[in-house]
Design a protein around this motif. Sequence first.
Motif, PDB file in Angstrom:
ATOM      1  N   ILE A  95     -42.470 -24.577 -23.109  1.00 27.39           N
ATOM      2  CA  ILE A  95     -42.587 -25.329 -21.852  1.00 27.39           C
ATOM      3  C   ILE A  95     -41.170 -25.746 -21.435  1.00 27.39           C
ATOM      4  CG2 ILE A  95     -44.953 -26.198 -22.205  1.00 27.39           C
ATOM      5  CD1 ILE A  95     -43.715 -28.817 -23.256  1.00 27.39           C
ATOM      6  N   GLY A  96     -41.034 -26.409 -20.290  1.00 24.82           N
ATOM      7  CA  GLY A  96     -39.717 -26.899 -19.868  1.00 24.82           C
ATOM      8  C   GLY A  96     -39.008 -25.964 -18.913  1.00 24.82           C
ATOM      9  N   ALA A  97     -37.759 -26.353 -18.594  1.00 28.11           N
ATOM     10  CA  ALA A  97     -37.008 -25.694 -17.517  1.00 28.11           C
ATOM     11  C   ALA A  97     -36.809 -24.196 -17.747  1.00 28.11           C
ATOM     12  CB  ALA A  97     -35.658 -26.381 -17.351  1.00 28.11           C
ATOM     13  N   GLU A  98     -36.396 -23.816 -18.978  1.00 29.24           N
ATOM     14  CA  GLU A  98     -36.108 -22.390 -19.226  1.00 29.24           C
ATOM     15  C   GLU A  98     -37.363 -21.530 -19.022  1.00 29.24           C
ATOM     16  OE1 GLU A  98     -34.984 -21.383 -23.238  1.00 29.24           O
ATOM     17  OE2 GLU A  98     -34.618 -19.279 -22.721  1.00 29.24           O
ATOM     18  N   ALA A  99     -38.464 -22.000 -19.587  1.00 25.67           N
ATOM     19  CA  ALA A  99     -39.723 -21.246 -19.449  1.00 25.67           C
ATOM     20  C   ALA A  99     -40.135 -21.175 -17.978  1.00 25.67           C
ATOM     21  CB  ALA A  99     -40.817 -21.897 -20.287  1.00 25.67           C
ATOM     22  N   GLN A 100     -39.954 -22.292 -17.261  1.00 23.93           N
ATOM     23  CA  GLN A 100     -40.306 -22.324 -15.825  1.00 23.93           C
ATOM     24  C   GLN A 100     -39.479 -21.308 -15.038  1.00 23.93           C
ATOM     25  OE1 GLN A 100     -42.502 -23.756 -13.967  1.00 23.93           O
ATOM     26  NE2 GLN A 100     -43.429 -25.273 -15.334  1.00 23.93           N
ATOM     27  N   GLU A 101     -38.157 -21.356 -15.255  1.00 17.99           N
ATOM     28  CA  GLU A 101     -37.267 -20.447 -14.518  1.00 17.99           C
ATOM     29  C   GLU A 101     -37.581 -18.987 -14.825  1.00 17.99           C
ATOM     30  OE1 GLU A 101     -33.162 -21.564 -15.267  1.00 17.99           O
ATOM     31  OE2 GLU A 101     -33.728 -23.541 -14.472  1.00 17.99           O
ATOM     32  N   LYS A 102     -37.713 -18.695 -16.121  1.00 18.59           N
ATOM     33  CA  LYS A 102     -37.965 -17.294 -16.514  1.00 18.59           C
ATOM     34  C   LYS A 102     -39.314 -16.817 -16.012  1.00 18.59           C
ATOM     35  CE  LYS A 102     -34.610 -16.657 -20.093  1.00 18.59           C
ATOM     36  NZ  LYS A 102     -34.206 -16.693 -21.467  1.00 18.59           N
ATOM     37  N   VAL A 117     -46.000 -21.858 -29.760  1.00 20.53           N
ATOM     38  CA  VAL A 117     -46.646 -23.057 -29.199  1.00 20.53           C
ATOM     39  C   VAL A 117     -46.841 -24.146 -30.251  1.00 20.53           C
ATOM     40  CG1 VAL A 117     -47.922 -22.166 -27.213  1.00 20.53           C
ATOM     41  CG2 VAL A 117     -48.904 -21.912 -29.493  1.00 20.53           C
ATOM     42  N   ARG A 118     -46.857 -23.766 -31.534  1.00 17.87           N
ATOM     43  CA  ARG A 118     -47.080 -24.778 -32.579  1.00 17.87           C
ATOM     44  C   ARG A 118     -45.825 -25.591 -32.916  1.00 17.87           C
ATOM     45  NH1 ARG A 118     -51.282 -22.334 -36.855  1.00 17.87           N
ATOM     46  NH2 ARG A 118     -53.053 -22.113 -35.454  1.00 17.87           N
ATOM     47  N   PHE A 119     -44.717 -25.340 -32.168  1.00 15.70           N
ATOM     48  CA  PHE A 119     -43.565 -26.217 -32.326  1.00 15.70           C
ATOM     49  C   PHE A 119     -43.874 -27.580 -31.697  1.00 15.70           C
ATOM     50  CE2 PHE A 119     -40.095 -22.694 -32.855  1.00 15.70           C
ATOM     51  CZ  PHE A 119     -40.548 -22.500 -34.163  1.00 15.70           C
ATOM     52  N   TYR A 120     -44.957 -27.650 -30.959  1.00 21.15           N
ATOM     53  CA  TYR A 120     -45.429 -28.921 -30.389  1.00 21.15           C
ATOM     54  C   TYR A 120     -46.716 -29.316 -31.112  1.00 21.15           C
ATOM     55  CZ  TYR A 120     -42.105 -28.438 -26.578  1.00 21.15           C
ATOM     56  OH  TYR A 120     -40.946 -28.336 -25.847  1.00 21.15           O
ATOM     57  N   SER A 121     -46.760 -30.535 -31.642  1.00 25.81           N
ATOM     58  CA  SER A 121     -47.981 -30.983 -32.333  1.00 25.81           C
ATOM     59  C   SER A 121     -49.128 -31.122 -31.332  1.00 25.81           C
ATOM     60  CB  SER A 121     -47.737 -32.301 -33.056  1.00 25.81           C
ATOM     61  OG  SER A 121     -47.396 -33.289 -32.110  1.00 25.81           O
ATOM     62  N   GLU A 122     -48.771 -31.234 -30.047  1.00 29.84           N
ATOM     63  CA  GLU A 122     -49.788 -31.328 -28.985  1.00 29.84           C
ATOM     64  C   GLU A 122     -50.696 -30.088 -28.971  1.00 29.84           C
ATOM     65  OE1 GLU A 122     -46.624 -32.038 -28.670  1.00 29.84           O
ATOM     66  OE2 GLU A 122     -46.288 -33.707 -27.274  1.00 29.84           O
ATOM     67  N   GLU A 123     -50.166 -28.961 -29.444  1.00 30.18           N
ATOM     68  CA  GLU A 123     -50.950 -27.726 -29.446  1.00 30.18           C
ATOM     69  C   GLU A 123     -52.220 -27.889 -30.298  1.00 30.18           C
ATOM     70  OE1 GLU A 123     -51.543 -25.031 -28.127  1.00 30.18           O
ATOM     71  OE2 GLU A 123     -52.239 -23.568 -29.598  1.00 30.18           O
ATOM     72  N   THR A 124     -52.036 -28.234 -31.569  1.00 29.15           N
ATOM     73  CA  THR A 124     -53.208 -28.321 -32.454  1.00 29.15           C
ATOM     74  C   THR A 124     -54.083 -29.533 -32.129  1.00 29.15           C
ATOM     75  OG1 THR A 124     -51.767 -29.317 -34.065  1.00 29.15           O
ATOM     76  CG2 THR A 124     -52.296 -27.008 -34.405  1.00 29.15           C
ATOM     77  N   LYS A 125     -53.483 -30.541 -31.456  1.00 32.75           N
ATOM     78  CA  LYS A 125     -54.285 -31.711 -31.056  1.00 32.75           C
ATOM     79  C   LYS A 125     -55.119 -31.404 -29.818  1.00 32.75           C
ATOM     80  CE  LYS A 125     -51.016 -35.145 -32.746  1.00 32.75           C
ATOM     81  NZ  LYS A 125     -49.701 -35.587 -32.299  1.00 32.75           N
ATOM     82  N   ASP A 127     -53.932 -31.223 -26.743  1.00 36.86           N
ATOM     83  CA  ASP A 127     -53.467 -32.181 -25.731  1.00 36.86           C
ATOM     84  C   ASP A 127     -53.539 -31.588 -24.317  1.00 36.86           C
ATOM     85  OD1 ASP A 127     -51.668 -34.807 -25.501  1.00 36.86           O
ATOM     86  OD2 ASP A 127     -50.852 -33.274 -24.146  1.00 36.86           O
ATOM     87  N   LEU A 128     -54.177 -32.346 -23.439  1.00 32.05           N
ATOM     88  CA  LEU A 128     -54.424 -31.842 -22.086  1.00 32.05           C
ATOM     89  C   LEU A 128     -53.143 -31.735 -21.251  1.00 32.05           C
ATOM     90  CD1 LEU A 128     -56.939 -30.934 -20.579  1.00 32.05           C
ATOM     91  CD2 LEU A 128     -57.113 -33.239 -19.616  1.00 32.05           C
ATOM     92  N   ALA A 129     -52.243 -32.736 -21.388  1.00 30.36           N
ATOM     93  CA  ALA A 129     -50.997 -32.731 -20.602  1.00 30.36           C
ATOM     94  C   ALA A 129     -50.129 -31.532 -21.011  1.00 30.36           C
ATOM     95  CB  ALA A 129     -50.249 -34.033 -20.823  1.00 30.36           C
ATOM     96  N   PHE A 130     -50.117 -31.235 -22.316  1.00 25.84           N
ATOM     97  CA  PHE A 130     -49.359 -30.080 -22.821  1.00 25.84           C
ATOM     98  C   PHE A 130     -49.989 -28.785 -22.287  1.00 25.84           C
ATOM     99  CE2 PHE A 130     -48.824 -26.963 -26.435  1.00 25.84           C
ATOM    100  CZ  PHE A 130     -47.458 -26.749 -26.272  1.00 25.84           C
ATOM    101  N   ALA A 131     -51.299 -28.725 -22.305  1.00 22.69           N
ATOM    102  CA  ALA A 131     -52.000 -27.537 -21.795  1.00 22.69           C
ATOM    103  C   ALA A 131     -51.670 -27.332 -20.314  1.00 22.69           C
ATOM    104  CB  ALA A 131     -53.505 -27.704 -21.979  1.00 22.69           C
ATOM    105  N   GLU A 132     -51.560 -28.436 -19.583  1.00 18.76           N
ATOM    106  CA  GLU A 132     -51.262 -28.333 -18.137  1.00 18.76           C
ATOM    107  C   GLU A 132     -49.854 -27.777 -17.917  1.00 18.76           C
ATOM    108  OE1 GLU A 132     -51.684 -32.007 -15.993  1.00 18.76           O
ATOM    109  OE2 GLU A 132     -51.901 -30.925 -14.080  1.00 18.76           O
ATOM    110  N   LYS A 133     -48.912 -28.207 -18.786  1.00 22.61           N
ATOM    111  CA  LYS A 133     -47.530 -27.686 -18.674  1.00 22.61           C
ATOM    112  C   LYS A 133     -47.515 -26.181 -18.946  1.00 22.61           C
ATOM    113  CE  LYS A 133     -45.337 -31.973 -19.956  1.00 22.61           C
ATOM    114  NZ  LYS A 133     -44.967 -32.758 -21.112  1.00 22.61           N
ATOM    115  N   LEU A 134     -48.248 -25.755 -19.959  1.00 25.68           N
ATOM    116  CA  LEU A 134     -48.307 -24.309 -20.259  1.00 25.68           C
ATOM    117  C   LEU A 134     -48.947 -23.573 -19.080  1.00 25.68           C
ATOM    118  CD1 LEU A 134     -49.681 -24.347 -23.949  1.00 25.68           C
ATOM    119  CD2 LEU A 134     -47.368 -23.691 -23.254  1.00 25.68           C
ATOM    120  N   ALA A 135     -50.013 -24.146 -18.561  1.00 19.91           N
ATOM    121  CA  ALA A 135     -50.762 -23.502 -17.471  1.00 19.91           C
ATOM    122  C   ALA A 135     -49.898 -23.310 -16.231  1.00 19.91           C
ATOM    123  CB  ALA A 135     -52.000 -24.325 -17.140  1.00 19.91           C
TER     124      ALA A 135
END
Length: 397
Positions: A95-102, A117-125, A127-135
């Motif tokens: 997630i974040g700027a680099e992923a957005q730009e690319k 994606v598992r570098f974020y603990s939000e993945e296995t939890k 987490d809805l906000a994290f899912a929204e960023k990926l989406a």
Amino acid sequence: MNSIDTYNFQGKRALVRVDFNVPLDKQTMAVTDDKRIRAALPTIQHILNQGGSVILLSHFGRPKEGPEDKFSLNHIRSTVEKLVGRTVEFAGDCIGAEAQEKSKSLTSGSVLLLENVRFYSEETKGDLAFAEKLASLGDCYVNDAFGAAHRAHASTTQIAQFFPTDKMVGFLMKSELESARKVLNNAERPFTAIVGGAKVSDKVLIVENLLNIADHIIIGGGMSYTFYKAQGGQIGQSLCEDERLETCLEIMAKAKEKGVQIHLPIDSTIADRFAADAATDVCSSKEIPDGWMGLDIGTQAVATFRDVLLASKTILWNGPMGVFEMEAFENGTKSVALAVAEATRNGAFSLIGGGDSAAAVQKFGMSDQVSYVSTGGGALLEYFEGKVLPGVQAIED
Ligand code: AMP
């Protein structure tokens, strides 16, 4: 629900959840088995050929807290590139700027691989906000990660709600579900399930659910000795879960009630210790002498199991018949694989559960002699335990 066959990918950035959790060589960090990457190629190629671009999203290993080089998906980038046959861009954060730009600069036919994606603990939890960023990185979502479909994680489950109409399963997931549903809901009879492996406790739920749908259940491997001990057998030092003796008796009683035939291995190849070069012998599975342990099914067991399998029209196999990793104890698993292949040639539908059963069939070079070898060990097991797979439900809702 949209279908990958008919969806218009032209000019769209498809966020594709794959299972690229492949093994690496510890020294060179090169991919040692690219099967999981190859399994996702039909989906990737289809999207690219239809004028879309692909953003690959995957987990990789079990990083504990944040990024760790040994779990970076950058190690597999060149293998993906080679197999897809196109340049694959890499974003060092999912997630974040680099992923957005690319992702914004993707053009038709191009591929971007995101970091684990598992570098974020939000993945296995989940987490809805994290899912929204990926989406936010894609225009549509394709889930092709059957091996992760039993986990309610952000990138396999929560993410789907951000694509109310533009979500679908990929070709791998589709064929996995088709073959599993064929066995679970539409099995041609007689339907025989082979359940093996080390422990009763790992397989109780699947055996209980199979009692509702199978005609025959063949039980082999380490777990069969707990069944024998429960019935008063002498099993020497064979694997046994004393706390499961009652469970085994309950399973036998339920099977009788439901008219399901349980087949246990009549004889066993026994060893004086758990080692490839142990002294071996063959004896009745309920008369194993002290100091000896059953490490494989015997030849009489093979013969009776073969008869059952050759009379079957549908076969499901999960778990080896013995310690197939050691040559001295591979015969039972190999012979059952041969019988499953023979039944398949005679017209039966055979589904091999992932994990050790898939590894065994592959070891004996028989993967192409059965109807379907699943890529998802845990996911397939849970499916046959009667559980809903969250990753599948999220697409179908
Ligand atoms: P599972 O993951 O439960 O399917 O178990 C697979 C493992 O069970 C394999 O690594 C086999 O070596 C092991 N296994 C199968 N039969 C036996 C046995 N009779 N004694 C000990 N281990 C066994």
